[in-house]
Write an enzyme that holds these catalytic residues in place. Structure first.
Site, PDB file in Angstrom:
ATOM      1  N   GLN A 186       0.801  -1.216   0.000  1.00 38.82           N
ATOM      2  CA  GLN A 186       0.000   0.000   0.000  1.00 38.82           C
ATOM      3  C   GLN A 186       0.838   1.272   0.000  1.00 38.82           C
ATOM      4  O   GLN A 186       0.327   2.350   0.288  1.00 38.82           O
ATOM      5  CB  GLN A 186      -0.951  -0.012   1.203  1.00 38.82           C
ATOM      6  N   GLY A 226       2.839  -1.041  12.268  1.00 45.36           N
ATOM      7  CA  GLY A 226       1.889  -0.510  11.294  1.00 45.36           C
ATOM      8  C   GLY A 226       1.961  -1.311  10.019  1.00 45.36           C
ATOM      9  O   GLY A 226       2.149  -0.765   8.937  1.00 45.36           O
ATOM     10  N   SER A 241      -6.000  -2.878  12.815  1.00 44.86           N
ATOM     11  CA  SER A 241      -7.140  -3.254  11.974  1.00 44.86           C
ATOM     12  C   SER A 241      -7.404  -4.760  12.031  1.00 44.86           C
ATOM     13  O   SER A 241      -6.528  -5.562  11.696  1.00 44.86           O
ATOM     14  CB  SER A 241      -6.879  -2.829  10.524  1.00 44.86           C
ATOM     15  N   VAL A 242      -8.618  -5.129  12.420  1.00 43.93           N
ATOM     16  CA  VAL A 242      -9.011  -6.541  12.444  1.00 43.93           C
ATOM     17  C   VAL A 242      -8.968  -7.123  11.038  1.00 43.93           C
ATOM     18  O   VAL A 242      -8.510  -8.257  10.827  1.00 43.93           O
ATOM     19  CB  VAL A 242     -10.431  -6.691  13.043  1.00 43.93           C
ATOM     20  N   GLU A 243      -9.433  -6.342  10.050  1.00 37.91           N
ATOM     21  CA  GLU A 243      -9.458  -6.823   8.666  1.00 37.91           C
ATOM     22  C   GLU A 243      -8.052  -7.118   8.155  1.00 37.91           C
ATOM     23  O   GLU A 243      -7.831  -8.118   7.463  1.00 37.91           O
ATOM     24  CB  GLU A 243     -10.143  -5.790   7.753  1.00 37.91           C
ATOM     25  N   GLN A 244      -7.093  -6.242   8.496  1.00 28.22           N
ATOM     26  CA  GLN A 244      -5.711  -6.467   8.064  1.00 28.22           C
ATOM     27  C   GLN A 244      -5.133  -7.711   8.727  1.00 28.22           C
ATOM     28  O   GLN A 244      -4.459  -8.515   8.071  1.00 28.22           O
ATOM     29  CB  GLN A 244      -4.859  -5.232   8.385  1.00 28.22           C
ATOM     30  N   CYS A 300      -5.841   8.907  -5.976  1.00 29.87           N
ATOM     31  CA  CYS A 300      -4.713   8.490  -6.821  1.00 29.87           C
ATOM     32  C   CYS A 300      -4.148   9.660  -7.613  1.00 29.87           C
ATOM     33  O   CYS A 300      -2.926   9.785  -7.767  1.00 29.87           O
ATOM     34  CB  CYS A 300      -5.149   7.374  -7.765  1.00 29.87           C
TER      35      CYS A 300
END
Length: 351
Positions: A91, A130, A155-158, A326
């Site tokens: 990312q 991080g 982050s739980v999703e990460q 972007c």
């Protein structure tokens, strides 16, 4: 530009009513205003401006306004992120060795560069602060099978994504901790620590580096990557009342942009071993590639946005937010051929 006109501009951008080239030109106008605001007539004034910020940061909390970070950025749907990024789900910037380098190749090249500059060797214990979607930890663990990587994310999703990839890749040398870095504590000591694009959301680097130094073995090394300006350092706050750009992506108070030299003023607990800068063109091109990926998969992209919003209008706004994100990154890091805003890498040892 009056407040009403600024709100109308943002509304029209998010509804897709303004062409990309016009948006990019509007971004470049704001970037030039930032440089006019930041560059001083004398070196004495320039240094004084930098040191004023350094001293003020040392009196602040480690991080502030973190709860105001936009969830659109940090809790984006995994299906979308897989469309946007390369196969390593990095990312942050890739490293483009030439014009033919693909996004996947650039991700790998930058991750290899991290490992080289951090002096990673098999058998080490490595902490990734991080860690995002785990690009560093997963790549490093796959390349250095005898290393033990620990990722820290809030982050739980990460965390779920990284653990799923570990099963898929049959990696047993990665663990992920769910924690806020500002309050995280551990008795474990590490050979190497990564902090890739972490300090941008911090304020008091002195407190942060002191905390990190306590997790380093006596001969441990800390590798830091952060975005920077070659000379200027500033809180990400509007230049003037007409500035629509600065807080569009990052809400006020959530981001501080350092100069390339800024961390050199925070060596109380660590000391710099080496430093490198990378042209902003690398990050600019990554943003351009992310935009291309979205536009190539626009139908699927729209469906994902519709699945997480209540109305068609909200889906369109979210889609255009990401496209503008972007474009903002591409123009910022590409400005003046990548020689204003860029990346810096620093390697620190424990004092």
């Amino acid at each position: 530009m009056q407040l009403k006109a600024k709100e109308e501009l943002l509304r029209n951008m998010e509804l897709g009513l303004i062409p990309d080239q016009e948006i990019r030109q509007l971004i470049r106008v704001e970037l030039e205003k930032r440089l006019q605001w930041g560059y001083k007539e004398t070196h004495e004034e320039q240094l004084s401006q930098l040191l004023d910020l350094v001293h003020s940061l040392k009196g602040m909390k480690m991080a502030t306004e973190m709860e105001n970070l936009d969830l659109k950025l940090y809790e984006a749907p995994m299906e979308f992120l897989k469309i946007q990024h390369g196969s390593n789900m990095k990312q942050s910037a890739g490293y483009y060795t030439d014009e033919s380098t693909t996004l996947d190749e650039a991700e790998i090249a930058m991750l290899d560069l991290y490992m080289e500059r951090a002096q990673i060797k098999d058998g080490q214990s490595v902490l990734d602060l991080g860690c995002g979607l785990g690009a560093v930890a997963l790549f490093g663990a796959n390349k250095f099978k005898k290393c033990q990587f620990t990722g820290v994310t809030s982050s739980v999703e990460q965390k779920d994504y990284i653990e799923g990839k570990c099963k898929e890749l049959k990696l047993t040398n990665v663990k992920v901790l769910l924690a806020d870095i500002t309050t995280y504590e551990t008795e474990e000591r590490f050979d190497r620590i990564f902090a890739v694009e972490l300090i941008e959301h911090m304020k008091n680097y002195q407190l942060l580096l002191k905390k990190i130094s306590e997790w380093m073995k006596d001969d441990g090394l800390l590798f830091v990557e952060h975005v920077c300006h070659k000379t200027l350092a500033y809180h990400y706050e509007p230049v003037d009342a007409e500035d629509w750009y600065t807080n569009y992506i990052f809400p006020a108070g959530t981001l501080t942009l350092s100069s390339a030299s800024m961390l050199l003023y925070f060596q109380d607990d660590v000391s710099v071993v080496n430093q490198w800068t990378l042209s902003g063109k690398h990050y600019s091109r990554s943003h351009e590639e992310w935009l291309k990926n979205m536009d190539k998969n626009i139908v699927e992209f729209k469906e994902i946005m519709r699945s997480i919003t209540k109305t068609e209008k909200e889906a369109i706004k979210l889609l255009n937010f990401w496209r503008i994100f972007c474009m903002c990154g591409a123009e910022l890091f590409g400005y003046k051929n990548g020689e204003e805003w860029m990346l810096t890498h620093l390697l620190f040892k424990k004092k």
